[in-house]
Design a protein around this motif. Sequence first.
Motif, PDB file in Angstrom:
ATOM      1  N   CYS A   1       0.832  -1.206   0.000  1.00 51.11           N
ATOM      2  CA  CYS A   1       0.000   0.000   0.000  1.00 51.11           C
ATOM      3  C   CYS A   1       0.868   1.258   0.000  1.00 51.11           C
ATOM      4  N   ALA A   2       1.953   1.215   0.777  1.00 46.70           N
ATOM      5  CA  ALA A   2       2.837   2.374   0.843  1.00 46.70           C
ATOM      6  C   ALA A   2       3.453   2.678  -0.518  1.00 46.70           C
ATOM      7  N   ILE A   3       3.903   1.639  -1.209  1.00 45.76           N
ATOM      8  CA  ILE A   3       4.511   1.817  -2.530  1.00 45.76           C
ATOM      9  C   ILE A   3       3.482   2.321  -3.528  1.00 45.76           C
ATOM     10  N   MET A   4       2.294   1.718  -3.520  1.00 49.11           N
ATOM     11  CA  MET A   4       1.257   2.074  -4.482  1.00 49.11           C
ATOM     12  C   MET A   4       0.818   3.524  -4.304  1.00 49.11           C
ATOM     13  N   ILE A   5       0.481   3.906  -3.078  1.00 50.94           N
ATOM     14  CA  ILE A   5      -0.031   5.250  -2.838  1.00 50.94           C
ATOM     15  C   ILE A   5       1.048   6.296  -3.067  1.00 50.94           C
ATOM     16  N   SER A   6       2.278   6.006  -2.608  1.00 54.90           N
ATOM     17  CA  SER A   6       3.373   6.967  -2.791  1.00 54.90           C
ATOM     18  C   SER A   6       3.664   7.199  -4.267  1.00 54.90           C
ATOM     19  N   THR A   7       3.708   6.112  -5.041  1.00 53.56           N
ATOM     20  CA  THR A   7       3.982   6.238  -6.470  1.00 53.56           C
ATOM     21  C   THR A   7       2.865   6.983  -7.180  1.00 53.56           C
ATOM     22  N   TYR A   8       1.632   6.696  -6.797  1.00 48.36           N
ATOM     23  CA  TYR A   8       0.489   7.354  -7.410  1.00 48.36           C
ATOM     24  C   TYR A   8       0.501   8.857  -7.127  1.00 48.36           C
ATOM     25  N   GLU A   9       0.737   9.221  -5.870  1.00 47.99           N
ATOM     26  CA  GLU A   9       0.766  10.638  -5.508  1.00 47.99           C
ATOM     27  C   GLU A   9       1.952  11.348  -6.157  1.00 47.99           C
ATOM     28  N   PHE A  10       3.089  10.663  -6.251  1.00 48.06           N
ATOM     29  CA  PHE A  10       4.252  11.252  -6.923  1.00 48.06           C
ATOM     30  C   PHE A  10       3.939  11.497  -8.395  1.00 48.06           C
ATOM     31  N   GLY A  11       3.263  10.531  -9.022  1.00 43.37           N
ATOM     32  CA  GLY A  11       2.894  10.683 -10.425  1.00 43.37           C
ATOM     33  C   GLY A  11       1.959  11.856 -10.636  1.00 43.37           C
ATOM     34  N   LYS A  12       0.969  12.001  -9.767  1.00 40.33           N
ATOM     35  CA  LYS A  12       0.044  13.131  -9.884  1.00 40.33           C
ATOM     36  C   LYS A  12       0.770  14.456  -9.681  1.00 40.33           C
ATOM     37  N   SER A  13       1.678  14.493  -8.702  1.00 47.04           N
ATOM     38  CA  SER A  13       2.443  15.713  -8.455  1.00 47.04           C
ATOM     39  C   SER A  13       3.300  16.079  -9.667  1.00 47.04           C
ATOM     40  N   PHE A  14       3.876  15.070 -10.297  1.00 47.55           N
ATOM     41  CA  PHE A  14       4.695  15.301 -11.489  1.00 47.55           C
ATOM     42  C   PHE A  14       3.861  15.917 -12.606  1.00 47.55           C
ATOM     43  N   PHE A  15       2.678  15.356 -12.846  1.00 43.47           N
ATOM     44  CA  PHE A  15       1.814  15.873 -13.912  1.00 43.47           C
ATOM     45  C   PHE A  15       1.268  17.263 -13.569  1.00 43.47           C
ATOM     46  N   GLN A  16       1.013  17.510 -12.283  1.00 39.82           N
ATOM     47  CA  GLN A  16       0.548  18.836 -11.878  1.00 39.82           C
ATOM     48  C   GLN A  16       1.593  19.901 -12.211  1.00 39.82           C
ATOM     49  N   LYS A  17       2.856  19.595 -11.931  1.00 36.39           N
ATOM     50  CA  LYS A  17       3.928  20.545 -12.229  1.00 36.39           C
ATOM     51  C   LYS A  17       4.081  20.743 -13.728  1.00 36.39           C
ATOM     52  N   GLN A  18       3.963  19.644 -14.484  1.00 37.36           N
ATOM     53  CA  GLN A  18       4.066  19.742 -15.934  1.00 37.36           C
ATOM     54  C   GLN A  18       2.944  20.605 -16.499  1.00 37.36           C
ATOM     55  N   ASN A  19       1.731  20.396 -15.999  1.00 35.82           N
ATOM     56  CA  ASN A  19       0.588  21.170 -16.480  1.00 35.82           C
ATOM     57  C   ASN A  19       0.710  22.646 -16.109  1.00 35.82           C
ATOM     58  N   ALA A  20       1.240  22.904 -14.899  1.00 35.38           N
ATOM     59  CA  ALA A  20       1.405  24.286 -14.455  1.00 35.38           C
ATOM     60  C   ALA A  20       2.437  25.019 -15.328  1.00 35.38           C
ATOM     61  N   GLN A  21       3.500  24.313 -15.697  1.00 31.99           N
ATOM     62  CA  GLN A  21       4.526  24.914 -16.550  1.00 31.99           C
ATOM     63  C   GLN A  21       3.978  25.240 -17.928  1.00 31.99           C
ATOM     64  N   ARG A  22       3.117  24.356 -18.466  1.00 32.15           N
ATOM     65  CA  ARG A  22       2.517  24.601 -19.785  1.00 32.15           C
ATOM     66  C   ARG A  22       1.618  25.825 -19.768  1.00 32.15           C
ATOM     67  N   GLN A  23       0.910  26.023 -18.631  1.00 33.61           N
ATOM     68  CA  GLN A  23      -0.008  27.149 -18.523  1.00 33.61           C
ATOM     69  C   GLN A  23       0.726  28.488 -18.481  1.00 33.61           C
ATOM     70  N   GLN A  24       1.985  28.459 -18.077  1.00 32.86           N
ATOM     71  CA  GLN A  24       2.769  29.700 -17.987  1.00 32.86           C
ATOM     72  C   GLN A  24       3.268  30.177 -19.363  1.00 32.86           C
ATOM     73  N   TYR A  25       3.257  29.278 -20.323  1.00 31.15           N
ATOM     74  CA  TYR A  25       3.772  29.641 -21.664  1.00 31.15           C
ATOM     75  C   TYR A  25       2.633  29.788 -22.668  1.00 31.15           C
TER      76      TYR A  25
END
Length: 273
Positions: A249-273
């Motif tokens: 559970c720790a691996i699954m949830i941590s990886t999932y949240e890390f993945g969402k955080s990664f995509f959030q940052k990517q999307n935020a960077q796209r919105q700035q340009y």
Amino acid sequence: MDPEAEVPYITKVTPLQQMLASCSGAILTSLMVTPLDVIKIRLQAQNNPFHKGKCFVYSNGLMDHLCVCEEGNKAWYKKPGYFQGTLDAFLKIIRNEGIKSLWSGLPPTLVMAVPATVIYFTCYDQLTDLLRSKLGENENSIPIVAGIVARFGAVTVISPLELIRTKMQSKKFSYKELHQFVSKKVSEDGWISLWKGWAPTVLRDVPFSVSMPLHMSTWAIMKNIVAKNGLSGLFTGLIPRLIKIAPACAIMISTYEFGKSFFQKQNAQRQQY
């Protein structure tokens, strides 16, 4: 800063990105936890040899699967070994059979574990966002409702695959034979037969639904276990399961949240340009 201004950034992960994040988590969890279950099964087979028709539980860290032993001495769970414990088995399997043996039996279970995990986590997040937009951010019942609906959806989608896989384990099927198997079952018992066993699975995976009428065989089985072994009989094997499930559970949830955080940052960077 207006609190409302942060909401679009927090929820700006698309369903496809959520699927990718949960898929990555499911695969990583399976790769990390499967060796533990392979070693456990090999130790069990050493102390109590598996014969044709005998069942054992195989888990890839995300889902448990009831497996039926087949004929043949080359099956991965029947390979001979003289193991004195978990660490000894881990080292000897790598030395004598190669490191790939620690992931024996993984591919078939991934076929169901990955889509089940993707469906659950994606539906959960989407429903949570939807309910919060309708009921407000501070509604305490939102995670519970979203979890129930998401688990119902995952169980419903995966149940036919689980039934077919379980039935097929005693014999290898070609794609043509698989189609014939499903067609025959549907023609004889109807489409609903593919969801046989759905109710007990829901009772196991959606504990919130135990207010449902318990008139099914699962309830009778539970009463028999309590009558023979007491209430503690219902929790047999709890400690070994916790040792495996907690890190999974720790691996699954941590990886999932890390993945969402990664995509959030990517999307935020796209919105700035």
